[in-house]
Design an enzyme around this catalytic site. Structure first.
Site, mmCIF file in Angstrom:
data_model
loop_
_atom_site.group_PDB
_atom_site.id
_atom_site.type_symbol
_atom_site.label_atom_id
_atom_site.label_comp_id
_atom_site.label_asym_id
_atom_site.label_seq_id
_atom_site.Cartn_x
_atom_site.Cartn_y
_atom_site.Cartn_z
ATOM 1 N N GLU A 185 0.890 -1.166 0.000
ATOM 2 C CA GLU A 185 0.000 0.000 0.000
ATOM 3 C C GLU A 185 0.923 1.208 0.000
ATOM 4 O OE1 GLU A 185 -1.856 3.019 0.899
ATOM 5 O OE2 GLU A 185 -2.175 2.190 2.903
ATOM 6 N N CYS A 227 -1.977 8.847 2.623
ATOM 7 C CA CYS A 227 -1.716 8.419 1.248
ATOM 8 C C CYS A 227 -2.933 8.708 0.385
ATOM 9 C CB CYS A 227 -1.246 6.987 1.156
ATOM 10 S SG CYS A 227 -2.186 5.912 2.147
HETATM 11 C C1 UN1 Z 1 -3.064 5.878 4.732
HETATM 12 O O1 UN1 Z 1 -2.942 7.091 4.545
HETATM 13 O O2 UN1 Z 1 -2.074 5.111 4.718
HETATM 14 O O3 UN1 Z 1 -8.800 6.550 3.716
HETATM 15 C C2 UN1 Z 1 -4.333 5.223 5.076
HETATM 16 C C3 UN1 Z 1 -8.197 7.151 4.598
HETATM 17 C C4 UN1 Z 1 -7.876 6.394 5.865
HETATM 18 C C5 UN1 Z 1 -6.688 5.531 5.693
HETATM 19 C C6 UN1 Z 1 -5.509 6.161 5.040
HETATM 20 N N1 UN1 Z 1 -8.997 5.563 6.221
HETATM 21 O O4 UN1 Z 1 -7.859 8.311 4.496
#
Ligand code: UN1
Length: 517
Positions: free
Chosen positions: A269, A303
């Site tokens: 990820e 992310c």
């Molecule tokens: C991440 O930034 O690694 O969708 C995960 C989202 C959160 C998870 C982000 N539930 O922004």
């Protein structure tokens, strides 16, 4: 305002979570040990050392792996619903400790307290999801081509799951992986980011208590600490069939190659470069909320953060003015103070990357419309508070193609139909999250069609961040292709076996092959 560890109840939170001044960084459960050196965890909130942690040496790692591989033999024999019951208790303990853990997340990582609590809520939610799933790890049955034969498939536990997580979601991403891995019958070894090791220590203590309360062996939940060299012990280790890694594309490529080199499985990820398309039929009010939260929430360090706004030329000035106006209302400061919207970025390196992006976008011909800058003075002593900035830029700029983990938003225009906006949106190497703001059914459906967004997540009238745990989470292209959390993401934590059973007295061969003796 002078920020100290005593304000906002940080000291009490650390005590409730069992964080000491110096913490051993290696654990197999109740058992904590470490031969490695000490390192400090600094809070980006006030620049103070929160506590120290010892790193995991090669010898420590060996002890962890011995414990984990032996625990796996016992854990895999527990019925899955019983494993679910352990996860249920773990979720209850998280409910009890939601506030202190949310506070630690906020103080060690720098996201707002509300977002810290939200992160713990994601942990609780994935536990609930996993509990239900523990009674639903089902395979298919299919009809055999041979008479008197039955064929089906079943899922078995994999073994030791290695989890490498990033600083930006220092607790939730571990929980997504671990809650599923546990109900699947796997044991976990976790290396949290060296920027947020105390979140790792706190979570491990919670897990260890539940395991011990249930007389379960050491090794079901393990923690290791240190930099990439500690991570490499796992990525190169044949005893770890699955590595789940969250982080940069650069890191993901190194992990993927190491794991593929030994034919292990990896769940990656990695970075995103997420855009919101704003069409002529967009609701401006919703667009502003989605874009601003997406770009500045977690100080642009999700992310899933919104990095690009792709706006139809007919709406451009209106949307630009509304977003710029909203940026004027933003309050930057201590994230534990609930009046503030934006906290610090994680460290001074992140500040440098932010400054570099703003410099580079101007060099490439971009136009800054909301000025950035590093905040100084009272309350900003850590040097990690930056002003969310906006630049008008072209999608083809090198800096726009790159994920900068900071609150920098790029705005660009498109003309013509939504397919032109999609070309820009899909015209990056990353493929995590995407969104369209429109009340036009045709545009929305085109965006969701096979000719539409190429991302793992595609939202209509919602921003790019804040995905719920119930859906599979992850992205395509250089985001790595992995899926964690909801839906059928559990399958990667198990091995699939196809079983054919003959209940006759004959042994017919498949494909009608004759083999008479
Ligand atoms: C991440 O930034 O690694 O969708 C995960 C989202 C959160 C998870 C982000 N539930 O922004």
């Amino acid at each position: 305002m002078q920020v100290t560890t005593t304000s906002f109840g940080i000291e009490e939170a650390l005590e409730q979570l069992g964080i000491k001044e110096v913490n051993k960084g290696t654990s197999t459960g109740k058992n904590w040990f470490s031969e490695g050196e000490e390192f400090s965890s600094y809070s980006p909130v006030d620049g103070q050392v929160i506590a120290k942690v010892t790193t995991t040496s090669k010898e420590d790692y060996e002890k962890v792996m011995e414990s984990a591989t032996s625990a796996f033999k016992e854990w895999r024999m527990k019925p899955a619903p019983l494993r679910g019951e352990i996860v249920r208790q773990f979720g209850d303990e998280l409910r009890r400790l939601k506030e202190p853990l949310g506070k630690l997340v906020s103080y060690e990582m720098g996201k707002s307290y509300q977002e810290g609590l939200g992160e713990v809520q994601e942990m609780i939610d994935i536990c609930d999801f996993a509990v239900g799933l523990s009674r639903q790890l089902h395979g298919l049955t299919m009809h055999s081509e041979r008479p008197g034969h039955r064929m089906y498939e079943q899922y078995h536990p994999l073994g030791v799951v290695g989890i490498i997580s990033a600083f930006n979601f220092p607790v939730a991403v571990w929980a997504w992986n671990t809650a599923l891995a546990w109900i699947c019958g796997d044991v976990c070894v976790w290396k949290p980011s060296e920027k947020t090791p105390l979140c790792g220590i706190a979570c491990q203590k919670i897990a260890a208590k539940i395991m011990a309360d249930n007389n379960l062996p050491e090794g079901i939940s393990c923690l290791i600490n240190g930099d990439y060299k500690v991570g490499e012990m796992m990525t190169n280790d044949k005893r770890v069939p699955l590595i789940s890694a969250t982080g940069s594309i650069r890191m993901g490529k190194i992990v993927a190659q190491a794991v593929a080199g030994r034919l292990g499985k990896s769940l990656l990820e990695l970075g995103g470069n997420n855009a919101i398309i704003v069409t002529p039929d967009a609701d401006i009010k919703m667009t502003v909320i989605g874009a601003v939260f997406g770009a500045v929430g977690t100080a642009g360090q999700r992310c899933t953060s919104t990095r690009r706004l792709i706006i139809h030329e007919s709406m451009y000035d209106k949307v630009k003015d509304a977003v710029v106006d909203a940026y004027k209302q933003l309050r930057i400061g201590n994230p534990l103070d609930e009046n503030n919207h934006v906290g610090p970025v994680i460290d001074k390196d992140a500040v440098k990357n932010y400054q570099h992006a703003l410099k580079k976008v101007v060099e490439e011909g971009g136009n800054i419309i909301v000025e950035g800058g590093v905040l100084e003075g009272e309350g900003f002593e850590s040097g990690c508070y930056v002003k969310p900035a906006i630049a008008e830029a072209k999608n083809s700029f090198e800096i726009v193609q790159h994920e900068t983990f900071a609150p920098v938003l790029y705005m660009m225009k498109y003309s013509g139909g939504v397919e032109n906006a999609l070309e820009l949106q899909n015209g990056v190497v990353q493929g995590l999250s995407s969104a369209i703001m429109t009340n036009n059914l045709r545009e929305a459906e085109h965006f969701l069609s096979q000719a539409g967004s190429d991302c793992g997540i595609a939202n209509v009238n919602i921003g790019t961040s804040g995905a719920e745990i119930g859906g599979a989470f992850g992205g395509e292209k250089e985001t790595g292709g992995g899926r964690e959390s909801g839906s059928d993401a559990w399958k990667i934590y198990m091995r699939r076996q196809t079983n054919t059973i003959n209940y006759t007295t004959e042994l017919p061969l498949a494909q009608g092959i004759k083999f008479d003796l």
